[in-house]
Design an enzyme around this catalytic site. Structure first.
Site, PDB file in Angstrom:
ATOM      1  N   LYS A 198       0.845  -1.186   0.000  1.00 57.35           N
ATOM      2  CA  LYS A 198       0.000   0.000   0.000  1.00 57.35           C
ATOM      3  C   LYS A 198       0.887   1.245   0.000  1.00 57.35           C
ATOM      4  CE  LYS A 198      -1.725   2.875   2.752  1.00 57.35           C
ATOM      5  NZ  LYS A 198      -1.667   4.090   1.906  1.00 57.35           N
ATOM      6  N   GLY A 231      -4.581   5.543   4.522  1.00 61.40           N
ATOM      7  CA  GLY A 231      -3.919   4.775   5.581  1.00 61.40           C
ATOM      8  C   GLY A 231      -4.831   4.390   6.734  1.00 61.40           C
ATOM      9  N   GLY A 235      -5.475   0.617   6.499  1.00 64.45           N
ATOM     10  CA  GLY A 235      -4.395   0.129   7.365  1.00 64.45           C
ATOM     11  C   GLY A 235      -4.882  -0.882   8.389  1.00 64.45           C
ATOM     12  N   GLU A 273       9.950   1.406  10.608  1.00 66.75           N
ATOM     13  CA  GLU A 273      11.034   2.341  10.321  1.00 66.75           C
ATOM     14  C   GLU A 273      10.402   3.724  10.425  1.00 66.75           C
ATOM     15  OE1 GLU A 273      13.149   4.791   9.291  1.00 66.75           O
ATOM     16  OE2 GLU A 273      12.958   4.225   7.185  1.00 66.75           O
ATOM     17  N   CYS A 307      14.236  10.413   6.456  1.00 65.60           N
ATOM     18  CA  CYS A 307      14.075  10.059   7.870  1.00 65.60           C
ATOM     19  C   CYS A 307      15.401  10.048   8.612  1.00 65.60           C
ATOM     20  CB  CYS A 307      13.376   8.719   8.013  1.00 65.60           C
ATOM     21  SG  CYS A 307      14.042   7.469   6.932  1.00 65.60           S
ATOM     22  N   GLU A 407      10.746  15.622  14.908  1.00 60.53           N
ATOM     23  CA  GLU A 407      11.104  15.517  13.497  1.00 60.53           C
ATOM     24  C   GLU A 407      10.333  16.576  12.717  1.00 60.53           C
ATOM     25  OE1 GLU A 407       9.819  11.973  11.112  1.00 60.53           O
ATOM     26  OE2 GLU A 407      11.961  11.853  10.700  1.00 60.53           O
TER      27      GLU A 407
HETATM   28  P1  NAI Z   1       2.044   8.737   7.721  1.00 63.67           P
HETATM   29  O1  NAI Z   1       2.809   7.891   8.662  1.00 63.67           O
HETATM   30  O2  NAI Z   1       0.639   9.082   8.043  1.00 63.67           O
HETATM   31  O3  NAI Z   1       2.038   8.054   6.263  1.00 63.67           O
HETATM   32  C1  NAI Z   1       2.909   7.033   5.854  1.00 63.67           C
HETATM   33  C2  NAI Z   1       2.116   5.828   5.374  1.00 63.67           C
HETATM   34  O4  NAI Z   1       1.354   5.316   6.465  1.00 63.67           O
HETATM   35  C3  NAI Z   1       1.099   6.139   4.287  1.00 63.67           C
HETATM   36  O5  NAI Z   1       1.068   5.057   3.384  1.00 63.67           O
HETATM   37  C4  NAI Z   1      -0.203   6.209   5.041  1.00 63.67           C
HETATM   38  O6  NAI Z   1      -1.309   5.905   4.244  1.00 63.67           O
HETATM   39  C5  NAI Z   1       0.004   5.136   6.078  1.00 63.67           C
HETATM   40  N1  NAI Z   1      -0.833   5.219   7.280  1.00 63.67           N
HETATM   41  C6  NAI Z   1      -1.216   6.325   7.956  1.00 63.67           C
HETATM   42  N2  NAI Z   1      -1.960   5.980   9.010  1.00 63.67           N
HETATM   43  C7  NAI Z   1      -2.048   4.628   9.021  1.00 63.67           C
HETATM   44  C8  NAI Z   1      -2.691   3.673   9.858  1.00 63.67           C
HETATM   45  N3  NAI Z   1      -3.400   4.039  10.913  1.00 63.67           N
HETATM   46  N4  NAI Z   1      -2.572   2.363   9.563  1.00 63.67           N
HETATM   47  C9  NAI Z   1      -1.841   1.973   8.497  1.00 63.67           C
HETATM   48  N5  NAI Z   1      -1.230   2.831   7.666  1.00 63.67           N
HETATM   49  C10 NAI Z   1      -1.322   4.147   7.922  1.00 63.67           C
HETATM   50  O7  NAI Z   1       2.914  10.038   7.504  1.00 63.67           O
HETATM   51  P2  NAI Z   1       2.419  11.493   7.023  1.00 63.67           P
HETATM   52  O8  NAI Z   1       1.207  11.901   7.766  1.00 63.67           O
HETATM   53  O9  NAI Z   1       2.339  11.494   5.569  1.00 63.67           O
HETATM   54  O10 NAI Z   1       3.681  12.358   7.500  1.00 63.67           O
HETATM   55  C11 NAI Z   1       3.747  12.821   8.842  1.00 63.67           C
HETATM   56  C12 NAI Z   1       5.155  12.775   9.348  1.00 63.67           C
HETATM   57  O11 NAI Z   1       5.631  11.435   9.351  1.00 63.67           O
HETATM   58  C13 NAI Z   1       6.196  13.518   8.544  1.00 63.67           C
HETATM   59  O12 NAI Z   1       6.188  14.885   8.837  1.00 63.67           O
HETATM   60  C14 NAI Z   1       7.457  12.838   9.003  1.00 63.67           C
HETATM   61  O13 NAI Z   1       7.860  13.384  10.240  1.00 63.67           O
HETATM   62  C15 NAI Z   1       7.036  11.408   9.224  1.00 63.67           C
HETATM   63  N6  NAI Z   1       7.399  10.562   8.085  1.00 63.67           N
HETATM   64  C16 NAI Z   1       8.492   9.756   8.212  1.00 63.67           C
HETATM   65  C17 NAI Z   1       8.912   8.994   7.150  1.00 63.67           C
HETATM   66  C18 NAI Z   1      10.106   8.127   7.245  1.00 63.67           C
HETATM   67  O14 NAI Z   1      10.761   7.893   6.242  1.00 63.67           O
HETATM   68  N7  NAI Z   1      10.397   7.544   8.399  1.00 63.67           N
HETATM   69  C19 NAI Z   1       8.233   9.050   5.851  1.00 63.67           C
HETATM   70  C20 NAI Z   1       7.042   9.868   5.834  1.00 63.67           C
HETATM   71  C21 NAI Z   1       6.676  10.599   6.928  1.00 63.67           C
END
Ligand code: NAI
Ligand code: MG
Length: 501
Positions: A198, A231, A235, A273, A307, A407
């Site tokens: 996903k 998500g 999710g 991660e 990240c 972050e």
């Molecule tokens: P997010 O964590 O909401 O999105 C990342 C993925 O998780 C997307 O595919 C989303 O659809 C999915 N997701 C969200 N809620 C979920 C749930 N309850 N169950 C399963 N999947 C779920 O991140 P977002 O809101 O786009 O970004 C927020 C912050 O997250 C950023 O500002 C950054 O700090 C951090 N981030 C860190 C990343 C990394 O590489 N570790 C990558 C992207 C965001």
């Protein structure tokens, strides 16, 4: 929430527009109306669709289906059905599929780069090196690593076998959408697992290309399944279903917690991660220009959306002002602008929402009393729309400020002074995160001595660079598990002991 009928009409409208006309900006809208399930392009149960926004133009550039629970279950069922046969294939067979897929991805490299630039704004001329070619090479590397699965250890009649963990849900973010997809899919397939992927809502397009790649090379049906959805809606289904054995996730700590909760009742393996606030320690007699340049470039890369970015630069007081002026100069070398312009070094943030998050942190830093050396929360000169921000440096940051603890995920560097190296190590470790770190000292040995004291999954010494050959992952709230290298494959392994006497 738009009504299903409204969405259906909208989907038809988008399809008509894509087929017969151009969007307002003259670029066509890429329309996907199917999910890839069980080796078939499958009409979703839901008629809702999602509009993907190009963050440089703020225009709709693509449309995808929004899967619902029934779609997710269909994908999980397909992966469950494919598992017995796929998990019993020889490692040579799986290597063959992985190599064929890598070859086909290579042929689609331009499409992959176009998709990524369009949806998350990475400058197109940098996109092959930053997002695509390394990902394809890393994908290929798991063809070789598949044979790790054949290693059997024998200890006094006890045979220790490696077997695939089973059906895996892989949930990805938008910052390195292909690389992170590869970092999960390649080892999972090499191990003999079947997957449901996903992508992030903002960046689904490379996943459709990867599905086309697997279709083209004839990967058996159900081994790779793609669902696009929101998500928090899909999710919980993808992470809680009892047919799923493992969830691997990259993204926010917040979502990581939800995913762990969904997966807990069925005791799934969960590999996370998550975020970071990684330190770069520069010692007094390090080569300052080289060290500061390395640190600033590391943070500004991908518009700060990495990240493992080294977002806390720890600098000795005796050289602090010198370091700040180098950092300012290096940050200001960046050219912020249209990702299609070959002179651009920094494109927009991935979305307006991400830009708003970063703008809030910049306000917060100013309120907390940090010194804004360059950049800030205004649109860069000459830009009128798009999710753009200038490269931003804060000096006089203390490790207690929110901008040093949380972050930001944007092009913002915090420079923190220290007196003694011991204090620098203490500051480096004073974080809920522990993903990456770096050290510049006079000699490699001195740097290594500091590296050993930092609680983080990686440490880059004397200017070393990221490689998918090295295991990557977090201590503390940066996550658990490792991706890349041999360790990335072992995440997808169950150990079976066969006792013969
Ligand atoms: P997010 O964590 O909401 O999105 C990342 C993925 O998780 C997307 O595919 C989303 O659809 C999915 N997701 C969200 N809620 C979920 C749930 N309850 N169950 C399963 N999947 C779920 O991140 P977002 O809101 O786009 O970004 C927020 C912050 O997250 C950023 O500002 C950054 O700090 C951090 N981030 C860190 C990343 C990394 O590489 N570790 C990558 C992207 C965001
Ligand atoms: Mg989110």
């Amino acid at each position: 929430m738009p009504s299903p009928l409204g969405c259906y009409t909208k989907l038809q409208w988008f399809m008509m527009r894509a087929q017969h006309s151009k969007s307002e900006t003259g670029t066509s809208v890429k329309v996907h109306d199917r999910l890839y399930i069980n080796g078939q392009w499958t009409a979703p149960h839901s008629t809702r669709v999602h509009e993907i926004i190009n963050p440089a133009t703020t225009q709709v550039c693509a449309v995808t289906p929004l899967a619902n629970e029934a779609d997710c279950i269909q994908a999980i069922d397909a992966a469950c059905e494919a598992l017995p046969k796929w998990s019993q294939t020889s490692t040579q067979e799986r290597s063959h599929f992985i190599t064929a897929a890598a070859d086909e991805m290579q042929r689609r490299a331009d499409d992959l780069a176009d998709a990524i630039t369009m949806t998350m704004g990475c400058p197109r001329h940098l996109c092959p090196n930053l997002q695509v070619l390394g990902s394809i090479a890393a994908f290929r590397s798991y063809a070789e690593r598949a044979k790790l699965m054949d290693q059997v250890e024998e200890r006094n009649g006890i045979h220790i076998l490696k077997e695939p963990v089973g059906v895996c849900t892989l949930i990805n973010p938008w910052n390195y959408p292909l690389s992170i997809l590869v970092g999960k899919t390649a080892p999972a397939l090499a191990a003999g697992c079947t997957v449901i992927v996903k992508p992030a809502e903002q960046t689904p397009l490379q996943d459709f290309i990867v599905a086309e790649v697997f279709e083209k090379i004839g990967l058996p049906p159900g081994v790779f399944n793609l669902v696009t959805g929101i998500g928090p809606e899909v999710g919980p289904v993808l992470c809680a279903h009892e047919g799923v054995d493992m969830v691997s996730f990259t993204g926010s700590t917040r979502a990581g917690v939800h995913i762990s909760e969904s997966a807990a009742p069925t005791i799934k393996r969960v590999c996370l991660e998550l975020g970071g606030k990684s330190p770069l320690i520069i010692t007094e007699d390090a080569e300052l220009e080289t060290a500061v340049r390395y640190g600033v470039q590391d943070v500004m890369m991908n518009t700060g959306q990495t990240c493992s970015a080294l977002t806390r630069m720890l600098v000795p007081e005796s050289r602090y002002e010198e370091a700040v002026s180098i950092a300012q100069r290096v940050a200001e070398e960046n050219v912020v602008g249209n990702p299609l312009d070959p002179t651009t070094t920094m494109g927009p943030l991935c979305s307006e929402a991400q830009k708003e998050t970063v703008v809030d942190y910049i306000h917060q830093g100013i309120q907390e009393g940090a010194r804004l050396v360059t950049g800030g929360h205004h649109m860069p000169p000459g830009m009128t729309h798009g999710a753009y921000l200038p490269p931003t440096i804060f000096a006089d940051v203390t490790n207690q400020m929110r901008i040093a603890r949380e972050e930001i995920f944007g092009p913002v560097l915090c420079m923190i002074p220290f007196k003694e190296v011991d204090e620098a190590v203490q500051l480096a470790n004073d974080s809920v995160y522990g993903l990456s770190s770096a050290v510049f000292a006079k000699t490699t040995d001195e740097a290594l001595a500091i590296a050993r004291q930092i609680r983080a999954g990686q440490c880059f010494v004397q200017g070393a660079h990221f490689t998918t050959e090295a295991p990557f992952g977090g201590y503390k709230q940066s996550g658990n598990g490792r991706e890349w290298g041999d360790e990335g494959l072992l995440e997808y392994v169950e150990v079976k002991a066969v006792l013969t006497h």
